[in-house]
Design a protein around this motif. Structure first.
Motif, mmCIF file in Angstrom:
data_model
loop_
_atom_site.group_PDB
_atom_site.id
_atom_site.type_symbol
_atom_site.label_atom_id
_atom_site.label_comp_id
_atom_site.label_asym_id
_atom_site.label_seq_id
_atom_site.Cartn_x
_atom_site.Cartn_y
_atom_site.Cartn_z
ATOM 1 N N CYS A 43 52.697 48.969 40.293
ATOM 2 C CA CYS A 43 51.577 49.702 40.917
ATOM 3 C C CYS A 43 51.266 49.053 42.080
ATOM 4 C CB CYS A 43 50.422 49.935 39.837
ATOM 5 S SG CYS A 43 49.018 50.969 40.630
ATOM 6 N N HIS B 69 43.364 49.383 42.739
ATOM 7 C CA HIS B 69 42.948 49.093 41.542
ATOM 8 C C HIS B 69 44.021 48.207 40.357
ATOM 9 C CE1 HIS B 69 40.620 50.444 37.911
ATOM 10 N NE2 HIS B 69 41.825 50.156 37.177
ATOM 11 N N THR C 180 39.715 53.232 43.395
ATOM 12 C CA THR C 180 39.789 53.704 41.865
ATOM 13 C C THR C 180 41.056 54.474 41.721
ATOM 14 O OG1 THR C 180 38.574 55.783 42.467
ATOM 15 C CG2 THR C 180 37.257 53.691 41.515
ATOM 16 N N LEU C 181 41.313 54.473 40.229
ATOM 17 C CA LEU C 181 42.474 55.405 39.973
ATOM 18 C C LEU C 181 42.442 56.778 40.291
ATOM 19 C CD1 LEU C 181 43.698 53.959 36.607
ATOM 20 C CD2 LEU C 181 44.941 53.631 38.915
ATOM 21 N N GLU D 249 41.740 48.826 29.439
ATOM 22 C CA GLU D 249 42.433 49.953 28.569
ATOM 23 C C GLU D 249 43.935 49.885 28.770
ATOM 24 O OE1 GLU D 249 42.231 54.731 27.705
ATOM 25 O OE2 GLU D 249 41.606 54.063 29.644
ATOM 26 N N LEU D 250 44.242 49.626 30.004
ATOM 27 C CA LEU D 250 45.654 49.594 30.320
ATOM 28 C C LEU D 250 46.272 48.477 30.032
ATOM 29 C CD1 LEU D 250 45.457 51.306 33.824
ATOM 30 C CD2 LEU D 250 45.988 52.554 31.776
ATOM 31 N N ARG E 46 45.614 57.797 35.201
ATOM 32 C CA ARG E 46 45.466 56.812 33.846
ATOM 33 C C ARG E 46 46.190 57.532 32.764
ATOM 34 N NH1 ARG E 46 41.751 53.083 32.347
ATOM 35 N NH2 ARG E 46 40.795 53.243 34.253
ATOM 36 N N ILE F 268 49.911 56.900 33.345
ATOM 37 C CA ILE F 268 50.251 55.413 33.202
ATOM 38 C C ILE F 268 50.309 55.226 31.331
ATOM 39 C CG2 ILE F 268 49.560 53.153 33.432
ATOM 40 C CD1 ILE F 268 48.549 53.932 36.084
ATOM 41 N N LEU F 269 49.251 55.709 30.659
ATOM 42 C CA LEU F 269 49.202 55.424 29.339
ATOM 43 C C LEU F 269 50.528 56.001 28.894
ATOM 44 C CD1 LEU F 269 45.665 55.853 28.687
ATOM 45 C CD2 LEU F 269 46.653 53.864 28.525
ATOM 46 N N ASP G 60 42.569 46.249 34.248
ATOM 47 C CA ASP G 60 41.785 47.335 33.597
ATOM 48 C C ASP G 60 41.834 47.119 32.230
ATOM 49 O OD1 ASP G 60 42.091 50.052 32.325
ATOM 50 O OD2 ASP G 60 41.431 50.738 34.110
ATOM 51 N N LEU H 262 46.081 47.047 37.648
ATOM 52 C CA LEU H 262 46.135 47.540 36.312
ATOM 53 C C LEU H 262 46.007 46.622 35.319
ATOM 54 C CD1 LEU H 262 49.226 50.033 36.657
ATOM 55 C CD2 LEU H 262 46.629 50.783 37.266
#
Length: 348
Positions: free
Chosen positions: A103, A107, A82-83, A114-115, A88, A91-92, A112, A109
Motif C-alpha cells: 500500500c 494511511h 484516511t482509507l 485491525e489490519l 478496508r 484489504i481484509l 492500523d 496499514l
C-alpha cells in the motif's frame, strides 16, 4: 511477486499513477487488475499503451484469485489521509485469501490495529511504501559527499504529474542498456515499488528529508557512476514546494532534467499559472545554490506529449527547445536515448 492491482472505480486508462507505473515497469509481476466497471477487458486495451501487459481486468478479488496472485497492491492514490470507503473490506479480504498487501497510501496499514491483526492472523506481510527507512538521521551531511567521478541527476517539474519518475526510470534503463553503471533512487510510492526501496519524501519529517536523501544518494554514488533521482511536485507549487526543495538540497545534483506536460498553462490542482519554462529553469537552478552544494544546470526538457497528435507533439517539442535553448525529448514517443545523450554531454 505475483501481483493483483486493486484499481476499483479508477482504472480510467490514464490512471491511477501507481497502477500504471507498476504495469509499465513491473509488468512481468502483474497477473490481474481489479476494476468492476471494466471487467472483461485487458489492461493494455484499457490504457491503449503497448508497454502495459495484456493482463485481465476483473470485477473483484474472487475473480483475480484464479490467476494465483500472492500479493494485493492497493493501486489507488486518493488525496486524503484516511482509507477510502470500501477499501478496508477489500484489504481484509486479501488477508483472508492469504495475500501479502502493498500500500502506498498516507494511511499506514501496519499502524492500523485491525489490519495489522488481520495480517498477523493470516501470516502475511504488509509493505507500507510510504514508511520511511528505519535508520539514524542527524541533520547535516556528516561530511559525506558524492563519489568523485559519479554524476547525480535530479528530475524537477513545472507541476505534479509531469513525468518525473517515468523520466528517471527511463534514463536508468537506457543507461543499463548501454552497459553503464547506473541506479534509480525513488522518492515516491510508485518508484519505491518499482525499485524495491527508496525515500518516501512526503512521509519523512521535513527537517530530516535532505539528510536522509543525501545518505541514500551518496550510497548510490559509492557503487554507481550515474544516479537518477526521482523528484516530486514543483518549486512553483504552493502545496508541495517544501518537498521539492528538500529533495533538491538532499540530492545535491550535478544536473537537472525539467519535466513538463506539453501545453499546460495552469497547475493541475490549483488555478494558478505555470511560469514560462525559462523561469522554471531559472528558479530550479538558483535553488541548487541555496544549499551550499554544487550549482547544477537544467540540461534538457522531458516533455510529456502523449495527449497530442504526432504533428502537434513535434511542434510542442520544437517550441520547448526554442523557448529554453535546451534539447526537448518525449521519452515515450522517441525513447530516452537523446535525453541520456544530453545528460552525458553536460558532464564533459
Amino acid at each position: 511477486m505475483r501481483m493483483v492491482i486493486d484499481a476499483e472505480g479508477v482504472f480510467d486508462g490514464t490512471g491511477p499513477k501507481l497502477a500504471l507505473g507498476v504495469l509499465r515497469y513491473r509488468s512481468d509481476d502483474v497477473v490481474a487488475v481489479i476494476d468492476s466497471a471494466h471487467s472483461g477487458r485487458t489492461a493494455r486495451d484499457r490504457t491503449a499503451d503497448p508497454r502495459v501487459p495484456p493482463v485481465p481486468v476483473v470485477d473483484g478479488l474472487d475473480a483475480a484469485l484464479r490467476y494465483r496472485p500472492d500479493t494485493f497492491v492497493v493501486g489507488i492514490s486518493p488525496m486524503q489521509s484516511t482509507l477510502p470507503a470500501g477499501l478496508r473490506g477489500r484489504i481484509l479480504a486479501a488477508f483472508e485469501a492469504k495475500l501479502d498487501v502493498v500500500c502506498g497510501l498516507h494511511h499506514q496499514l501496519g499502524d492500523d490495529p485491525e489490519l495489522a491483526a488481520a495480517a498477523d492472523r493470516a501470516g502475511r506481510r504488509i509493505w507500507d511504501l510510504r514508511r520511511p527507512p528505519q535508520q539514524d538521521v542527524q541533520v547535516g551531511t556528516g561530511g559525506r559527499t558524492h563519489r568523485p567521478g559519479s554524476r547525480t541527476v535530479l528530475a524537477v517539474g513545472s507541476d505534479c504529474n509531469a513525468g518525473k519518475m517515468t523520466t528517471m526510470v527511463e534514463l536508468d534503463r537506457e543507461a543499463a542498456r548501454r552497459g553503464l553503471s547506473s541506479r534509480f533512487v525513488a522518492t515516491g510510492q510508485t518508484g519505491i515499488l518499482i525499485a524495491g526501496d527508496g525515500v518516501p519524501a512526503d512521509h519523512v519529517v521535513a527537517d530530516f528529508l535532505p539528510t536522509l536523501l543525501h545518505q541514500h544518494v551518496c550510497a548510490a554514488t559509492d557503487e554507481h557512476d550515474l544516479v537518477f533521482v526521482e523528484g516530486q511536485a514543483a518549486l512553483n507549487h504552493p502545496w508541495y514546494s517544501g518537498v521539492s526543495l528538500g529533495l533538491l538540497h538532499g540530492a545535491a545534483p550535478d544536473a537537472l532534467v525539467l519535466c513538463h506536460w506539453a501545453g499546460a498553462r495552469e497547475l493541475g490542482h490549483l488555478p494558478l499559472p505555470i511560469p514560462p519554462l525559462p523561469e522554471v529553469v531559472a528558479m530550479n537552478e538558483a535553488a541548487t545554490r541555496w544549499g551550499g552544494g554544487p550549482a547544477a544546470r537544467v540540461v534538457a526538457i522531458a516533455l510529456a506529449t502523449g495527449h497530442l497528435s504526432e504533428s502537434a507533439a513535434a511542434d510542442a517539442l520544437a517550441e520547448a527547445s526554442e523557448e529554453t535553448g535546451l534539447p526537448a525529448v518525449d521519452v515515450f514517443r522517441s525513447g530516452p536515448a537523446a535525453l541520456l545523450d544530453a545528460v552525458l554531454a553536460s558532464g564533459r
